[in-house]
Design an enzyme around this catalytic site. Structure first.
Site, PDB file in Angstrom:
ATOM      1  CE  LYS A  18      82.447 -36.452  50.409  1.00 33.98           C
ATOM      2  NZ  LYS A  18      81.961 -35.092  50.130  1.00 33.98           N
ATOM      3  NE  ARG A  27      78.767 -28.726  48.944  1.00 35.61           N
ATOM      4  CZ  ARG A  27      79.592 -29.689  48.519  1.00 35.61           C
ATOM      5  NH1 ARG A  27      79.204 -30.512  47.553  1.00 35.61           N
ATOM      6  NH2 ARG A  27      80.797 -29.830  49.037  1.00 35.61           N
ATOM      7  CE1 TYR A  46      59.774 -58.917  38.178  1.00 29.55           C
ATOM      8  CE2 TYR A  46      61.922 -57.918  38.607  1.00 29.55           C
ATOM      9  CZ  TYR A  46      60.893 -58.771  38.983  1.00 29.55           C
ATOM     10  OH  TYR A  46      60.982 -59.476  40.154  1.00 29.55           O
TER      11      TYR A  46
END
Length: 371
Positions: free
Chosen positions: A38, A136, A264
Site C-alpha cells: 500500500k 480501528r 521565508y
C-alpha cells in the site's frame, strides 16, 4: 554507484530480497507470506516492488484501497490482492479486477454480497476482519454468531481468510495485551471455522508480530515495514536493510554575513560569517516543514548539515559552514548507512513510516539491482 545529479529515490531490489528472505526464515514451512504494498509500496514504487516480489513467489499482496489494487492488476500482477479498507463505492472495480475485499462490518458485508449475488457470481473470495484491540476496523468477537448466521447458505461468497491486527507487537511492555489479542483471535477463528464448516487462512502478524510472536503466525503473516528495511527494534536493524536512499544535490552555495536572514519569514539569522547550500527538494517532495529550523539535517561529504529556516515547497537551505563542498555535490537525505529514515524522522519527533510514505511521486525513482 553513480552520484546523484538531481533529487532521486534509489530503490535497491537486492536489499528487498534479503529482507524478505530474513523474514521468511522466521516462519514454519508452509506459512504463507503476504506482502503489503500500500501507499506506493511504503513510498517507493508499488508496481516495481510488486513485480519483483511476484518473482519471489510471495503468496498475497495487500493494498489499502481498491485503486491501488487496480493499478497493480493493470501492471500485470496476477497474485491475489487483499484490499484492506474496502469502500462500497469501489465494489464494481473490485469485482472487475478480481480484488479480494476485507469486509469488516455488517453494512459492508451485506452490500458486497448483494453486488456479487446480483451478478450471479459464486464463491467470490472475501476476507473477514475481527477487532481484537486495535479498535480501528473489524467485527467484534460478540458478532461471530451473527456473522456466521448471515454467511450460512450463501453461495455468492466464500471466506478466504479471517484476520486481525496486533496493536503493539513491537512493544515489550505491552506483551500481556498482545497475548490477550492472540487468544481472542484464536477463539474467534475456532468459532467461525466451526460454524462455516471449513478453515480459512488465518493471519494476524505484522512485521513485529513475525519477529516477536511466533505463536501468532498461524498460516499466513503480513509484512510491510520489514520488507522495506525497518524492524522496529535495534536488534533487528542488523538483519533488515532499508531499500531506499533519498538523495539530492547542491544547487547553489551562499556566504552570509552576520545578521543576514535565510528563507521565508526570515526564520534563520546568521550569527556570523556562514555558508549555506540550497538544495532542490522541499515539502512538495516529502521533506515537511517539521524538519526545518534546525530539527532535520542532511549529510554532505559525511558531515551533518542542519536544515535552516523554513522548508520551502521545492527547496531547503542547509548550513554548510565548515563543510568542504561545492555546487553539484551529492547530498544524502537518508539511506541505509549514513542517516536512516528512522533517525531523521526522530529528529522531528515523528516515525519512519511517515517520512518514507511522504516521498512525492514527482521524485525520480532509480531502480538498482533489478536482475
Amino acid at each position: 554507484m553513480p552520484k546523484a545529479q538531481e533529487t532521486v529515490l534509489e530503490i535497491d531490489l537486492n536489499k528487498l530480497k534479503q529482507n524478505v528472505k530474513y523474514l521468511k526464515s522466521k516462519l514454519e514451512g508452509g506459512t504463507k507470506f503476504l506482502a503489503v504494498v500500500k501507499a506506493f509500496a511504503y513510498g517507493s514504487d508499488a508496481k516495481v516492488i510488486a513485480r519483483y516480489l511476484a518473482g519471489l513467489k510471495v503468496d498475497y499482496f495487500a493494498v489499502a484501497y481498491a485503486e491501488e489494487g487496480v493499478a497493480l492488476r493493470q501492471a500485470g500482477i496476477t497474485t491475489p490482492i487483499l484490499v484492506l479498507h474496502t469502500l462500497a463505492v469501489n465494489f464494481e472495480s473490485i469485482v472487475t479486477y478480481h480484488l479480494e475485499p476485507n469486509l469488516y462490518n455488517f453494512k459492508i458485508l451485506e452490500a458486497f454480497v448483494d453486488v456479487v449475488g446480483a451478478k450471479g457470481i459464486k464463491d467470490y473470495p472475501i476476507h473477514l476482519k475481527f477487532n481484537t484491540g486495535l479498535n480501528r476496523l473489524g467485527f467484534a468477537e460478540a458478532d461471530v454468531a451473527e456473522v456466521t448466521a448471515r454467511l450460512k447458505g450463501l453461495s455468492a461468497v466464500k471466506v478466504t481468510s479471517l484476520f486481525s491486527h496486533l496493536a503493539a507487537s513491537e512493544d515489550a511492555n505491552e506483551r500481556d495485551f498482545t497475548l490477550a489479542q492472540i487468544d481472542a483471535f484464536k477463539r474467534i477463528a475456532a468459532r467461525v471455522s466451526s460454524a462455516i464448516g471449513y478453515s480459512p487462512i488465518l493471519h494476524m502478524s505484522n512485521t513485529s508480530g513475525i519477529l516477536n510472536y511466533p505463536e501468532a503466525h498461524f498460516n499466513m503473516v503480513r509484512s510491510g515495514i520489514g520488507m522495506y528495511g525497518f524492524g522496529n527494534s535495534e536488534k533487528e536493524r542488523v538483519h533488515l536493510k532499508p531499500i531506499a536512499s533519498f538523495k539530492t544535490v547542491i544547487s547553489q552555495i551562499h556566504t552570509l554575513n552576520a545578521g543576514q536572514t535565510v528563507g521565508y519569514n526570515r526564520a534563520y539569522t546568521s550569527q556570523g560569517i556562514e555558508k549555506t547550500a540550497t538544495l532542490p527538494v522541499g515539502h512538495a517532495d516529502g521533506i515537511g516543514r517539521i524538519y526545518g529550523n534546525g530539527k532535520g539535517y542532511v549529510t554532505i561529504g559525511g558531515a551533518k548539515a542542519p536544515i535552516i529556516g523554513n522548508v520551502c515547497m521545492d527547496m531547503i537551505m542547509v548550513n554548510v559552514t565548515g563543510i568542504a563542498c561545492n555546487e553539484g555535490d551529492e547530498v544524502v537525505i537518508f539511506d541505509g548507512t549514513t542517516t536512516s529514515a528512522e533517525t531523521l524522522a526522530a529528529s522531528a519527533n515523528t516515525i519512519s513510516y511517515e517520512l518514507i510514505t511522504s516521498i512525492s511521486q514527482r521524485v525520480k525513482r532509480v531502480i538498482l539491482n533489478d536482475d
